[in-house]
Design a protein around this motif. Structure first.
Motif, PDB file in Angstrom:
ATOM      1  N   ASP A 207    -112.056  47.965   5.621  1.00  0.00           N
ATOM      2  CA  ASP A 207    -111.355  47.961   4.336  1.00  0.00           C
ATOM      3  C   ASP A 207    -110.376  49.132   4.236  1.00  0.00           C
ATOM      4  O   ASP A 207    -110.618  50.206   4.790  1.00  0.00           O
ATOM      5  CB  ASP A 207    -112.362  48.049   3.184  1.00  0.00           C
ATOM      6  N   ILE A 208    -109.291  48.895   3.531  1.00  0.00           N
ATOM      7  CA  ILE A 208    -108.303  49.950   3.310  1.00  0.00           C
ATOM      8  C   ILE A 208    -107.877  49.951   1.844  1.00  0.00           C
ATOM      9  O   ILE A 208    -108.049  48.962   1.137  1.00  0.00           O
ATOM     10  CB  ILE A 208    -107.049  49.767   4.198  1.00  0.00           C
ATOM     11  N   ASN A 209    -107.329  51.059   1.429  1.00  0.00           N
ATOM     12  CA  ASN A 209    -106.745  51.175   0.099  1.00  0.00           C
ATOM     13  C   ASN A 209    -105.318  50.637   0.176  1.00  0.00           C
ATOM     14  O   ASN A 209    -104.464  51.222   0.842  1.00  0.00           O
ATOM     15  CB  ASN A 209    -106.743  52.636  -0.336  1.00  0.00           C
ATOM     16  N   LEU A 210    -105.058  49.551  -0.498  1.00  0.00           N
ATOM     17  CA  LEU A 210    -103.741  48.919  -0.419  1.00  0.00           C
ATOM     18  C   LEU A 210    -102.647  49.751  -1.063  1.00  0.00           C
ATOM     19  O   LEU A 210    -101.462  49.452  -0.894  1.00  0.00           O
ATOM     20  CB  LEU A 210    -103.777  47.535  -1.062  1.00  0.00           C
ATOM     21  N   ASP A 211    -103.030  50.789  -1.791  1.00  0.00           N
ATOM     22  CA  ASP A 211    -102.038  51.638  -2.440  1.00  0.00           C
ATOM     23  C   ASP A 211    -101.902  53.010  -1.784  1.00  0.00           C
ATOM     24  O   ASP A 211    -101.208  53.884  -2.294  1.00  0.00           O
ATOM     25  CB  ASP A 211    -102.397  51.810  -3.922  1.00  0.00           C
TER      26      ASP A 211
ATOM     27  N   ASP B 153     -91.994  56.921   3.991  1.00  0.00           N
ATOM     28  CA  ASP B 153     -93.306  57.427   3.594  1.00  0.00           C
ATOM     29  C   ASP B 153     -93.698  56.978   2.186  1.00  0.00           C
ATOM     30  O   ASP B 153     -94.773  57.330   1.689  1.00  0.00           O
ATOM     31  CB  ASP B 153     -93.362  58.953   3.697  1.00  0.00           C
ATOM     32  N   LYS B 154     -92.856  56.176   1.571  1.00  0.00           N
ATOM     33  CA  LYS B 154     -93.170  55.659   0.245  1.00  0.00           C
ATOM     34  C   LYS B 154     -93.848  54.291   0.294  1.00  0.00           C
ATOM     35  O   LYS B 154     -94.372  53.820  -0.720  1.00  0.00           O
ATOM     36  CB  LYS B 154     -91.895  55.562  -0.597  1.00  0.00           C
ATOM     37  N   LEU B 155     -93.842  53.646   1.458  1.00  0.00           N
ATOM     38  CA  LEU B 155     -94.409  52.306   1.571  1.00  0.00           C
ATOM     39  C   LEU B 155     -95.928  52.352   1.642  1.00  0.00           C
ATOM     40  O   LEU B 155     -96.521  53.246   2.244  1.00  0.00           O
ATOM     41  CB  LEU B 155     -93.853  51.595   2.797  1.00  0.00           C
ATOM     42  N   VAL B 156     -96.576  51.355   1.025  1.00  0.00           N
ATOM     43  CA  VAL B 156     -98.030  51.240   1.020  1.00  0.00           C
ATOM     44  C   VAL B 156     -98.404  49.877   1.607  1.00  0.00           C
ATOM     45  O   VAL B 156     -97.567  48.970   1.678  1.00  0.00           O
ATOM     46  CB  VAL B 156     -98.584  51.390  -0.412  1.00  0.00           C
TER      47      VAL B 156
END
Length: 240
Positions: free
Chosen positions: A107-111, A62-65
């Motif tokens: 579009d997505i938030n890469l972070d 769950d830490k991966l972006v």
């Protein structure tokens, strides 16, 4: 086949959300082909539902972006270590960047955390283009409910939607069926598509690499049936 004034673009949109009629809610896919006088776009879209199953995937951290998975281009080589895929361009092929491809997915938030993305959301990796519009796209999606015992169903259920959408846009489907594609010394599940309109013929192979952690790496190679065939485009693809 005549050249186009703009490229043929492929966007594999996995798990975009729809309801099903089977005992298990499941993922199906469809394909969308959009044409204009100057631009031809071909999109293969998979749609999804939630799956209730006793089998579970270990799941992604769950830490991966998304920024962790999109991969990097270094010279003539693209690599996504998390997606376990690489591609080397040569000859007249060139990297076209991921921004336009991501825009076609939304579009997505890469972070943001990958586990927090909507089930339908696709993460663009990279697109490779050839002079005649032939192209290869690499994309990713987190879908831990597509467990190993449901992967064949995932592919089979994609086919009716693909056919229906192609036909609705005045293309004739000559072939659309589940297939096996060899990359290196391994076999991968795929969908093989051939279709045509009055002005063009398209040959496409959509390849799925299912990961144990819930990720799906999807590669779509599309040929305008000119100089650059699907087999040729797949020559420099590596699944690691």
């Amino acid at each position: 086949m005549k050249k186009f004034s703009a490229a043929v673009l492929v966007a594999v949109l996995l798990l975009s959300g729809c309801s099903g009629k089977t005992d298990e809610s499941f993922v199906v896919s469809s394909s969308e082909v959009t044409t204009s006088t100057t631009v031809t776009e071909v999109t293969s879209a998979s749609t999804s539902e939630s799956i209730e199953t006793s089998g579970t995937s270990e799941g992604l951290s769950d830490k991966l972006v998304p920024r962790d998975i999109i991969g990097d281009v270094n010279g003539d080589r693209y690599v996504s270590e998390l997606g376990k895929v690489a591609y080397v361009v040569e000859g007249k092929a060139k990297f076209d960047g991921r921004n336009k491809l991501q825009a076609s997915y939304g579009d997505i938030n890469l972070d943001s955390r990958i586990v927090d993305l909507e089930p339908k959301q696709v993460i663009a990796g990279q697109r490779i283009m050839w002079p005649d519009g032939s192209n290869l796209t690499i994309s990713f999606q987190y879908s831990p409910k597509v467990t190993p015992d449901l992967q064949d169903k995932f592919v089979e259920d994609s086919i009716p939607g693909i056919k229906s959408t192609i036909e609705s846009l005045q293309f004739t489907v000559d072939q659309c069926e589940a297939a096996i594609c060899n990359i290196g010394d391994k076999e991968y599940k795929a969908v093989k598509i051939k279709c045509h309109s009055d002005s063009m013929k398209l040959d496409q192979m959509i390849i799925y690499m299912f990961h144990d952690n819930g990720l799906i790496t999807t590669v779509a190679a599309t040929s305008t049936e000119g100089k650059y065939s699907v087999d040729l485009m797949l020559t420099n693809l590596e699944f690691q």
